[in-house]
Design an enzyme around this catalytic site. Structure first.
Site, short mmCIF file in Angstrom:
data_model
loop_
_atom_site.label_atom_id
_atom_site.label_comp_id
_atom_site.label_asym_id
_atom_site.label_seq_id
_atom_site.Cartn_x
_atom_site.Cartn_y
_atom_site.Cartn_z
N LYS A 233 -68.56 55.36 145.23
CA LYS A 233 -69.80 55.62 144.39
C LYS A 233 -69.56 54.81 143.01
CE LYS A 233 -70.63 59.78 144.24
NZ LYS A 233 -70.65 60.76 143.31
N ARG B 76 -76.46 68.90 141.41
CA ARG B 76 -75.35 69.31 142.16
C ARG B 76 -75.93 70.76 142.77
NH1 ARG B 76 -70.22 66.79 140.09
NH2 ARG B 76 -68.53 67.85 141.08
N ARG C 232 -53.81 55.80 148.34
CA ARG C 232 -53.78 55.43 146.73
C ARG C 232 -52.43 55.69 146.29
NH1 ARG C 232 -59.33 57.05 144.74
NH2 ARG C 232 -58.74 59.06 144.41
N ARG D 172 -51.17 61.17 143.81
CA ARG D 172 -51.70 62.39 142.89
C ARG D 172 -51.94 63.45 144.16
NH1 ARG D 172 -57.36 61.22 140.44
NH2 ARG D 172 -57.76 62.87 141.69
N ARG E 167 -61.52 68.79 150.04
CA ARG E 167 -62.73 68.34 149.10
C ARG E 167 -63.96 67.96 149.74
NH1 ARG E 167 -59.37 63.89 145.71
NH2 ARG E 167 -61.21 63.53 144.78
P1 AMP Z 1 -67.08 65.11 139.00
O1 AMP Z 1 -66.24 64.18 137.95
O2 AMP Z 1 -68.49 64.88 139.15
O3 AMP Z 1 -66.13 65.92 139.78
O4 AMP Z 1 -67.35 66.39 137.54
C1 AMP Z 1 -66.05 67.36 136.95
C2 AMP Z 1 -66.51 68.67 136.71
O5 AMP Z 1 -67.75 68.58 135.79
C3 AMP Z 1 -66.94 69.26 137.83
O6 AMP Z 1 -65.89 69.99 138.57
C4 AMP Z 1 -67.91 70.37 137.07
O7 AMP Z 1 -67.17 71.48 136.54
C5 AMP Z 1 -68.51 69.69 136.19
N1 AMP Z 1 -69.91 69.07 136.50
C6 AMP Z 1 -70.33 67.77 136.75
N2 AMP Z 1 -71.40 67.60 137.16
C7 AMP Z 1 -72.03 68.88 137.06
C8 AMP Z 1 -73.18 69.27 137.48
N3 AMP Z 1 -74.29 68.63 137.93
N4 AMP Z 1 -73.42 70.87 137.65
C9 AMP Z 1 -72.40 71.66 137.28
N5 AMP Z 1 -71.01 71.16 137.05
C10 AMP Z 1 -71.07 69.84 136.80
#
Ligand code: AMP
Length: 214
Positions: free
Chosen positions: A13, A88, A122, A155, A166
């Site tokens: 993405k 989300r 990776r 990682r 995941r």
């Molecule tokens: P990501 O990099 O998208 O996995 O986001 C990292 C962390 O940010 C996630 O594990 C959530 O804790 C928080 N986060 C990101 N986007 C959202 C969202 N739309 N709603 C709630 N928490 C978010």
């Protein structure tokens, strides 16, 4: 061109968003990145966000929605944007409809085996952070960084069993959101099972044909 990008971890993405952002001159807005930046800044909001992120929890809808509302109101979003990581939850999808009218949702899809193969191959240099892939971008000497000679490692998050978990979490979390947009008729599935050289032109072409008609 108000877009939402949806896709599992490892589907590429970030790469597609960068290409679309460059081609159409619209910002790539990732709530994950916004949240990490706010935490780094050490603001009061950042300290609050940290409590959730560090525990592996979603940030409450009201907080993240307010951040998105503010971000989308800025000048650089006038001609459109790519929203990534938001919505989300179904609540967030409904809130987003109140903030703006989304034109198109791109749902990037690839079989689990393809994603597991991509992520679990990776390898990262412990010294300089360079990224390799055992199949698709191997170092000249296995386990050794081409750039600095440092040792490469995998990682914890990238191990196949962790990636599989995941993916499961992703599918559970996003199924209702995908359904929400599919019903509205604004979601398109994009096959992302091939390499970026194939998928990027596919995405750009799709957007050009959709939006050229105005
Ligand atoms: P990501 O990099 O998208 O996995 O986001 C990292 C962390 O940010 C996630 O594990 C959530 O804790 C928080 N986060 C990101 N986007 C959202 C969202 N739309 N709603 C709630 N928490 C978010």
């Amino acid at each position: 061109m108000r877009l939402v990008f949806i896709g599992p971890p490892g589907v590429g993405k970030g790469t597609y968003a960068a290409a679309v952002s460059q081609r159409f001159g619209i910002p790539h807005i990732s709530t994950g990145d916004m949240i990490r930046e706010e935490i780094k800044r050490g603001s009061e909001l950042g300290r609050k966000l940290k409590e959730y992120v560090e525990r592996g929890l979603l940030v409450p809808d009201e907080i993240v929605t307010e951040m998105v509302r503010e971000r989308l109101s800025r000048e650089d979003c006038k001609r459109g944007f790519i929203l990534d990581g938001y919505p989300r939850t179904l609540k967030q999808a409904e809130e987003l409809d109140r903030i703006t009218a989304i034109d198109l949702v791109l749902n990037f899809v690839a079989p689990d085996e393809v994603i597991i193969d991509r992520i679990s191959g990776r390898r990262i240099c412990r010294v300089c952070g360079a990224i390799y892939h055992v199949k698709y971008m191997p170092p000249k000497v296995p386990g050794v960084c081409d750039r600095c000679g440092g040792p490469l490692y995998q990682r914890e998050d990238d191990k196949p069993e962790v990636v599989a978990r995941r993916l499961e979490v992703y599918r559970q979390q996003f199924a209702p959101i995908i359904e929400y947009y599919r019903r509205r008729g604004i979601l398109v599935d994009v096959d992302a099972s091939e390499q970026a050289e194939v998928v990027v032109p596919r995405v750009l072409k799709l957007l050009e044909s959709r939006f050229a008609k105005g």
